[in-house]
Write a protein that holds these residues in place. Structure first.
Motif, PDB file in Angstrom:
ATOM      1  N   ALA A  95      33.479  24.206  21.140  1.00  0.00           N
ATOM      2  CA  ALA A  95      34.590  23.504  21.786  1.00  0.00           C
ATOM      3  C   ALA A  95      35.302  22.612  20.779  1.00  0.00           C
ATOM      4  N   ASP A  96      36.613  22.659  20.836  1.00  0.00           N
ATOM      5  CA  ASP A  96      37.464  21.809  19.994  1.00  0.00           C
ATOM      6  C   ASP A  96      37.443  22.164  18.518  1.00  0.00           C
TER       7      ASP A  96
ATOM      8  N   MET B 194      14.682  25.249   9.508  1.00  0.00           N
ATOM      9  CA  MET B 194      15.213  23.895   9.549  1.00  0.00           C
ATOM     10  C   MET B 194      16.730  23.993   9.675  1.00  0.00           C
ATOM     11  N   GLN B 195      17.324  22.914  10.085  1.00  0.00           N
ATOM     12  CA  GLN B 195      18.767  22.916  10.230  1.00  0.00           C
ATOM     13  C   GLN B 195      19.339  21.519  10.045  1.00  0.00           C
ATOM     14  N   ILE B 196      20.602  21.496   9.718  1.00  0.00           N
ATOM     15  CA  ILE B 196      21.404  20.290   9.837  1.00  0.00           C
ATOM     16  C   ILE B 196      22.263  20.547  11.063  1.00  0.00           C
ATOM     17  N   TRP B 197      22.101  19.766  12.092  1.00  0.00           N
ATOM     18  CA  TRP B 197      22.746  20.014  13.380  1.00  0.00           C
ATOM     19  C   TRP B 197      23.722  18.893  13.678  1.00  0.00           C
ATOM     20  N   GLN B 198      24.996  19.248  13.754  1.00  0.00           N
ATOM     21  CA  GLN B 198      26.052  18.288  14.039  1.00  0.00           C
ATOM     22  C   GLN B 198      26.881  18.805  15.217  1.00  0.00           C
ATOM     23  N   PRO B 199      26.358  18.724  16.424  1.00  0.00           N
ATOM     24  CA  PRO B 199      27.038  19.347  17.567  1.00  0.00           C
ATOM     25  C   PRO B 199      28.409  18.775  17.885  1.00  0.00           C
ATOM     26  N   ASN B 200      28.728  17.589  17.443  1.00  0.00           N
ATOM     27  CA  ASN B 200      30.031  16.992  17.731  1.00  0.00           C
ATOM     28  C   ASN B 200      30.961  16.960  16.530  1.00  0.00           C
ATOM     29  N   VAL B 201      30.684  17.744  15.527  1.00  0.00           N
ATOM     30  CA  VAL B 201      31.454  17.695  14.289  1.00  0.00           C
ATOM     31  C   VAL B 201      32.943  17.968  14.520  1.00  0.00           C
ATOM     32  N   TYR B 202      33.300  18.881  15.412  1.00  0.00           N
ATOM     33  CA  TYR B 202      34.710  19.196  15.627  1.00  0.00           C
ATOM     34  C   TYR B 202      35.430  18.048  16.327  1.00  0.00           C
ATOM     35  N   ARG B 203      34.771  17.431  17.269  1.00  0.00           N
ATOM     36  CA  ARG B 203      35.365  16.278  17.949  1.00  0.00           C
ATOM     37  C   ARG B 203      35.525  15.101  16.979  1.00  0.00           C
ATOM     38  N   GLU B 204      34.532  14.904  16.117  1.00  0.00           N
ATOM     39  CA  GLU B 204      34.578  13.802  15.149  1.00  0.00           C
ATOM     40  C   GLU B 204      35.678  14.010  14.115  1.00  0.00           C
ATOM     41  N   GLN B 205      35.951  15.272  13.780  1.00  0.00           N
ATOM     42  CA  GLN B 205      37.004  15.567  12.803  1.00  0.00           C
ATOM     43  C   GLN B 205      38.369  15.193  13.357  1.00  0.00           C
ATOM     44  N   LYS B 206      38.535  15.286  14.676  1.00  0.00           N
ATOM     45  CA  LYS B 206      39.820  14.981  15.304  1.00  0.00           C
ATOM     46  C   LYS B 206      40.091  13.484  15.350  1.00  0.00           C
ATOM     47  N   ALA B 207      39.011  12.698  15.401  1.00  0.00           N
ATOM     48  CA  ALA B 207      39.169  11.237  15.542  1.00  0.00           C
ATOM     49  C   ALA B 207      39.738  10.583  14.305  1.00  0.00           C
TER      50      ALA B 207
END
Length: 144
Positions: A29-30, A131-144
């Motif tokens: 999303a986003d 293992m992972q680097i998980w940033q589930p809100n990365v797209y929303r944060e990029q918009k801010a």
């Protein structure tokens, strides 16, 4: 499948159809338009097209085409569901000549385990090794 075709020609893809679906999906999303364009240009993509050449489905693989692939962004638009198109798409992906002999092909799904199991996908053995680097809100944060 009668009345449909699958193509890996990136020039045939309808970015607007893909973007509209994926940017509203639960998994991306986003997503910014440029991020999705970059993802598509760096992936092995599969488009499903109806008889009028309108795009009705999509999938992409992040892959080196030798050892590993990650299957992502698989969808069939709602008006074309229930005809076996997702099964046909996964079948074509798994059988694609450039994906033969891979050591591992993985995917993540919230609700389509039964579909993928039909084509050999299984739960990860020894998930503790991953293992992972998980940033589930990365797209929303990029918009801010």
């Amino acid at each position: 499948m009668k009345g449909y075709k699958i193509s890996t020609n990136i020039d045939e893809l309808d970015f607007e159809v893909i973007y509209r679906f994926i940017s509203e999906s639960y998994w991306a999303a986003d997503i910014p338009r440029n991020t999705l364009k970059k993802a598509i240009s760096n992936s092995l993509c599969f488009g499903i097209f109806d008889g009028s050449e309108a795009q009705v489905g999509f999938a992409r693989l992040v892959t080196d085409r030798a050892t590993f692939a990650y299957l992502a962004d698989v969808f069939v638009i709602e008006a074309h569901r229930g005809q076996g198109l997702s099964k046909w798409l996964v079948e074509k992906i798994v059988a694609h000549p450039e994906l033969q002999g891979l050591r591992r092909m993985v995917l993540a799904t919230r609700d389509a385990h039964g579909l993928y199991a039909q084509y050999g996908f299984q739960p990860i053995e020894n998930p503790e090794i991953l293992m992972q680097i998980w940033q589930p809100n990365v797209y929303r944060e990029q918009k801010a």
